[in-house]
Design a protein around this motif. Sequence first.
Motif, PDB file in Angstrom:
ATOM      1  N   THR A   1       0.885  -1.226   0.023  1.00 33.81           N
ATOM      2  CA  THR A   1       0.014  -0.052  -0.244  1.00 33.81           C
ATOM      3  C   THR A   1       0.915   1.231   0.020  1.00 33.81           C
ATOM      4  OG1 THR A   1      -1.615  -1.072   1.243  1.00 33.81           O
ATOM      5  CG2 THR A   1      -1.821   0.956   1.257  1.00 33.81           C
ATOM      6  N   LYS A   2       0.742   2.073  -0.969  1.00 30.71           N
ATOM      7  CA  LYS A   2       1.479   3.241  -1.009  1.00 30.71           C
ATOM      8  C   LYS A   2       0.809   4.319  -0.245  1.00 30.71           C
ATOM      9  CE  LYS A   2       3.622   6.575  -4.650  1.00 30.71           C
ATOM     10  NZ  LYS A   2       3.715   6.695  -6.111  1.00 30.71           N
ATOM     11  N   HIS A   3       1.704   5.097   0.553  1.00 28.35           N
ATOM     12  CA  HIS A   3       1.334   6.119   1.473  1.00 28.35           C
ATOM     13  C   HIS A   3       1.982   7.373   1.344  1.00 28.35           C
ATOM     14  CE1 HIS A   3      -1.363   3.407   4.035  1.00 28.35           C
ATOM     15  NE2 HIS A   3      -0.172   2.563   3.920  1.00 28.35           N
TER      16      HIS A   3
ATOM     17  N   SER B   1       4.072  10.246   2.665  1.00 31.57           N
ATOM     18  CA  SER B   1       4.884  10.595   4.066  1.00 31.57           C
ATOM     19  C   SER B   1       4.357  11.812   4.583  1.00 31.57           C
ATOM     20  CB  SER B   1       6.384  10.551   3.811  1.00 31.57           C
ATOM     21  OG  SER B   1       6.686   9.588   3.185  1.00 31.57           O
TER      22      SER B   1
ATOM     23  N   TYR C   1       6.915   9.416  -0.639  1.00 31.79           N
ATOM     24  CA  TYR C   1       5.946   8.250  -0.208  1.00 31.79           C
ATOM     25  C   TYR C   1       6.741   7.124   0.334  1.00 31.79           C
ATOM     26  CZ  TYR C   1       2.711  11.283  -3.513  1.00 31.79           C
ATOM     27  OH  TYR C   1       2.303  11.994  -4.054  1.00 31.79           O
TER      28      TYR C   1
ATOM     29  N   ASP D   1       3.907   0.155   2.239  1.00 31.90           N
ATOM     30  CA  ASP D   1       3.639  -0.680   3.595  1.00 31.90           C
ATOM     31  C   ASP D   1       3.140  -1.979   3.296  1.00 31.90           C
ATOM     32  OD1 ASP D   1       3.036  -1.095   6.232  1.00 31.90           O
ATOM     33  OD2 ASP D   1       1.033  -0.458   6.352  1.00 31.90           O
TER      34      ASP D   1
ATOM     35  N   GLU E   1       7.928  -1.267   6.222  1.00 28.19           N
ATOM     36  CA  GLU E   1       7.894  -0.077   5.588  1.00 28.19           C
ATOM     37  C   GLU E   1       9.004   0.061   4.842  1.00 28.19           C
ATOM     38  OE1 GLU E   1       6.679   3.122   8.263  1.00 28.19           O
ATOM     39  OE2 GLU E   1       4.722   2.297   8.558  1.00 28.19           O
TER      40      GLU E   1
END
Length: 128
Positions: A41-43, A45, A61, A64, A82
């Motif tokens: 899953t791209k988050h 930052s 980015y 996770d 991560e």
Amino acid sequence: MKKAFGVVFLLVVIVLGFFGYQYWNSTYNGVESYAKVTQGTKHASKNNDGSPYKVNGKQYYYYDYEFTWVTKDGQKREVGYESGESANPTELQPGSYVKATVSEKRVIKGPEVVNKNAIPASVLSKLE
């Protein structure tokens, strides 16, 4: 009286040493483990205050992952990972295999992508 304080102090040091070692062992003492990569899953930052984390105007980015690691002796460990932060992070290819040093609580070193043939057969059967 001084002997009683000395004995109590010694017991406190022993107890603290025991629990300190237990914490260190479960957090920082890892074993070689393998996992099959699932979809990450791209988050975006964020800074500590919740604002977007940007470097030179570019949003950073990270990916996770939730991994089920299998050690060489067959133990399974559910430990997430991560990726490093960057403006364009590289995603691990879903379905590929990775190797890392994993403690009971965290990934200590790695992960690095490995060929399916490099994984011990006993571990591979538990990953499939």
